[in-house]
Design a protein around this motif. Structure first.
Motif, PDB file in Angstrom:
ATOM      1  N   THR A   1     -45.795  -0.808  26.105  1.00  0.00           N
ATOM      2  CA  THR A   1     -45.376   0.830  25.111  1.00  0.00           C
ATOM      3  C   THR A   1     -46.937   1.796  25.842  1.00  0.00           C
ATOM      4  O   THR A   1     -48.059   0.440  25.335  1.00  0.00           O
ATOM      5  CB  THR A   1     -45.404   1.057  23.909  1.00  0.00           C
ATOM      6  OG1 THR A   1     -45.221   1.953  23.578  1.00  0.00           O
ATOM      7  CG2 THR A   1     -46.009  -0.268  22.984  1.00  0.00           C
TER       8      THR A   1
ATOM      9  N   ALA B   1     -49.746   3.728  22.814  1.00  0.00           N
ATOM     10  CA  ALA B   1     -49.332   4.116  21.489  1.00  0.00           C
ATOM     11  C   ALA B   1     -51.307   4.090  21.455  1.00  0.00           C
ATOM     12  O   ALA B   1     -51.975   3.635  22.114  1.00  0.00           O
ATOM     13  CB  ALA B   1     -49.654   3.100  20.750  1.00  0.00           C
ATOM     14  N   SER B   2     -51.692   5.217  20.751  1.00  0.00           N
ATOM     15  CA  SER B   2     -52.602   5.069  20.155  1.00  0.00           C
ATOM     16  C   SER B   2     -52.991   3.405  19.213  1.00  0.00           C
ATOM     17  O   SER B   2     -52.605   3.333  18.797  1.00  0.00           O
ATOM     18  CB  SER B   2     -53.072   6.393  18.554  1.00  0.00           C
ATOM     19  OG  SER B   2     -52.557   6.387  17.714  1.00  0.00           O
TER      20      SER B   2
ATOM     21  N   THR C   1     -51.158   4.042  15.784  1.00  0.00           N
ATOM     22  CA  THR C   1     -49.860   3.581  15.879  1.00  0.00           C
ATOM     23  C   THR C   1     -49.700   2.025  16.360  1.00  0.00           C
ATOM     24  O   THR C   1     -48.540   1.320  16.002  1.00  0.00           O
ATOM     25  CB  THR C   1     -49.472   5.262  17.299  1.00  0.00           C
ATOM     26  OG1 THR C   1     -49.636   6.155  17.079  1.00  0.00           O
ATOM     27  CG2 THR C   1     -47.842   4.163  17.257  1.00  0.00           C
TER      28      THR C   1
ATOM     29  N   TYR D   1     -41.156   6.039  18.813  1.00  0.00           N
ATOM     30  CA  TYR D   1     -42.028   4.701  20.290  1.00  0.00           C
ATOM     31  C   TYR D   1     -41.502   5.075  21.032  1.00  0.00           C
ATOM     32  O   TYR D   1     -40.453   5.154  21.548  1.00  0.00           O
ATOM     33  CB  TYR D   1     -42.654   3.616  19.251  1.00  0.00           C
ATOM     34  CG  TYR D   1     -43.135   3.696  17.643  1.00  0.00           C
ATOM     35  CD1 TYR D   1     -44.369   4.837  17.608  1.00  0.00           C
ATOM     36  CD2 TYR D   1     -43.291   2.613  16.749  1.00  0.00           C
ATOM     37  CE1 TYR D   1     -44.454   4.675  16.351  1.00  0.00           C
ATOM     38  CE2 TYR D   1     -44.056   2.722  16.147  1.00  0.00           C
ATOM     39  CZ  TYR D   1     -44.740   3.597  15.703  1.00  0.00           C
ATOM     40  OH  TYR D   1     -45.005   4.080  13.687  1.00  0.00           O
TER      41      TYR D   1
ATOM     42  N   ALA E   1     -53.161   7.602  23.640  1.00  0.00           N
ATOM     43  CA  ALA E   1     -52.566   6.438  23.744  1.00  0.00           C
ATOM     44  C   ALA E   1     -52.887   5.683  24.766  1.00  0.00           C
ATOM     45  O   ALA E   1     -53.448   6.301  25.905  1.00  0.00           O
ATOM     46  CB  ALA E   1     -50.955   7.108  23.851  1.00  0.00           C
TER      47      ALA E   1
ATOM     48  N   GLN F   1     -49.563  -0.508  13.257  1.00  0.00           N
ATOM     49  CA  GLN F   1     -48.155  -0.440  12.925  1.00  0.00           C
ATOM     50  C   GLN F   1     -47.135  -0.919  13.612  1.00  0.00           C
ATOM     51  O   GLN F   1     -46.530  -1.898  13.062  1.00  0.00           O
ATOM     52  CB  GLN F   1     -48.001   1.033  12.500  1.00  0.00           C
ATOM     53  CG  GLN F   1     -48.548   2.304  12.082  1.00  0.00           C
ATOM     54  CD  GLN F   1     -48.419   3.644  11.786  1.00  0.00           C
ATOM     55  OE1 GLN F   1     -47.553   4.164  12.403  1.00  0.00           O
ATOM     56  NE2 GLN F   1     -48.482   4.279  10.741  1.00  0.00           N
ATOM     57  N   ILE F   2     -47.369  -0.641  15.299  1.00  0.00           N
ATOM     58  CA  ILE F   2     -45.817  -1.357  15.937  1.00  0.00           C
ATOM     59  C   ILE F   2     -46.200  -2.901  15.440  1.00  0.00           C
ATOM     60  O   ILE F   2     -45.144  -3.282  15.284  1.00  0.00           O
ATOM     61  CB  ILE F   2     -46.091  -1.168  17.058  1.00  0.00           C
ATOM     62  CG1 ILE F   2     -45.751   0.720  17.796  1.00  0.00           C
ATOM     63  CG2 ILE F   2     -45.110  -2.067  17.900  1.00  0.00           C
ATOM     64  CD1 ILE F   2     -45.984   1.048  19.279  1.00  0.00           C
TER      65      ILE F   2
ATOM     66  N   ARG G   1     -38.658   5.235  14.951  1.00  0.00           N
ATOM     67  CA  ARG G   1     -40.230   5.531  14.631  1.00  0.00           C
ATOM     68  C   ARG G   1     -40.571   6.742  15.855  1.00  0.00           C
ATOM     69  O   ARG G   1     -41.564   7.166  15.954  1.00  0.00           O
ATOM     70  CB  ARG G   1     -41.218   4.576  14.539  1.00  0.00           C
ATOM     71  CG  ARG G   1     -41.193   3.771  12.767  1.00  0.00           C
ATOM     72  CD  ARG G   1     -41.717   2.737  13.132  1.00  0.00           C
ATOM     73  NE  ARG G   1     -41.100   1.985  11.551  1.00  0.00           N
ATOM     74  CZ  ARG G   1     -39.800   0.944  11.739  1.00  0.00           C
ATOM     75  NH1 ARG G   1     -38.944   1.557  12.684  1.00  0.00           N
ATOM     76  NH2 ARG G   1     -39.867   0.964  10.251  1.00  0.00           N
TER      77      ARG G   1
ATOM     78  N   GLU H   1     -58.042  13.289  17.486  1.00  0.00           N
ATOM     79  CA  GLU H   1     -56.386  12.869  17.876  1.00  0.00           C
ATOM     80  C   GLU H   1     -57.098  12.174  18.865  1.00  0.00           C
ATOM     81  O   GLU H   1     -57.608  11.965  19.560  1.00  0.00           O
ATOM     82  CB  GLU H   1     -55.920  13.694  18.632  1.00  0.00           C
ATOM     83  CG  GLU H   1     -54.556  13.273  19.123  1.00  0.00           C
ATOM     84  CD  GLU H   1     -53.652  14.824  19.729  1.00  0.00           C
ATOM     85  OE1 GLU H   1     -53.830  14.281  21.454  1.00  0.00           O
ATOM     86  OE2 GLU H   1     -53.998  15.652  19.164  1.00  0.00           O
TER      87      GLU H   1
END
Length: 171
Positions: free
Chosen positions: A59, A61-62, A65, A36, A8, A68-69, A34, A5
């Motif tokens: 934001t 996020a990992s 992620t 977020y 973030a 992707q954003i 999504r 995992e």
């Protein structure tokens, strides 16, 4: 098989867009659809002809992620550029807050003393209250608000973060 995992991390994104109706809703919708979270969002026109705006989004996020954003933001037609200021390195972040404090006597004196320590300006004053303007990092503003809570905090309005890369190049 063990799934790792990813943690973030907080990121500040600068998104340059055409200033057209609905673009902010489309970007917010991208995040919402999504799942977020947007921790802070500021928007302002950045050209004299008002044709281009800069959206600053904070934001958490990992790394996967966040990738992707950024990719999804870059696919939106009116988006010119997406810059992850956090990944890029040194950048300056600031927020502005208006903080209303009511009180008299020692509480009033203490509010003024704390404002001086935090370099907050008095932008409105009555016999019963002050409105202070304070700028700085999130942590500085959070602490100022917390301390004002002890001397008569009434209300807080915050702008959200604005950020820019350090150095001579545009971000």
């Amino acid at each position: 098989m063990q799934i790792r995992e990813e943690k973030a991390e907080r990121h500040t994104l600068a998104v340059i867009v055409d200033n057209e109706p609905g673009i902010l809703a489309r970007i917010a919708g991208l995040f919402t659809a999504r799942g977020y979270n947007i921790e802070s969002l500021t928007v302002s026109e950045i050209t004299l002809d008002k044709a281009v705006s800069r959206i600053t989004i904070v934001t958490s996020a990992s790394p996967a992620t966040l990738e992707q954003i950024v990719a999804q933001l870059e696919r939106l037609v009116p988006v010119h550029q997406v810059t992850d200021l956090t990944a890029r390195g040194a950048h300056v972040e600031r927020e502005l807050a208006l903080v209303k404090v009511a009180g008299s006597g020692d509480h009033r004196i203490e509010a003024l003393r704390l404002a001086e320590v935090y370099r907050a300006r008095v932008v409105d004053a009555t016999i019963a209250s002050f409105v202070f303007e304070v700028t700085g990092t999130i942590e500085k503003i959070d602490k100022f608000v917390e301390l004002m809570g002890e001397v008569g905090l009434v209300e807080v309005a915050r702008t959200g973060i604005v950020a820019i890369a350090r150095g001579a190049e545009a971000g």
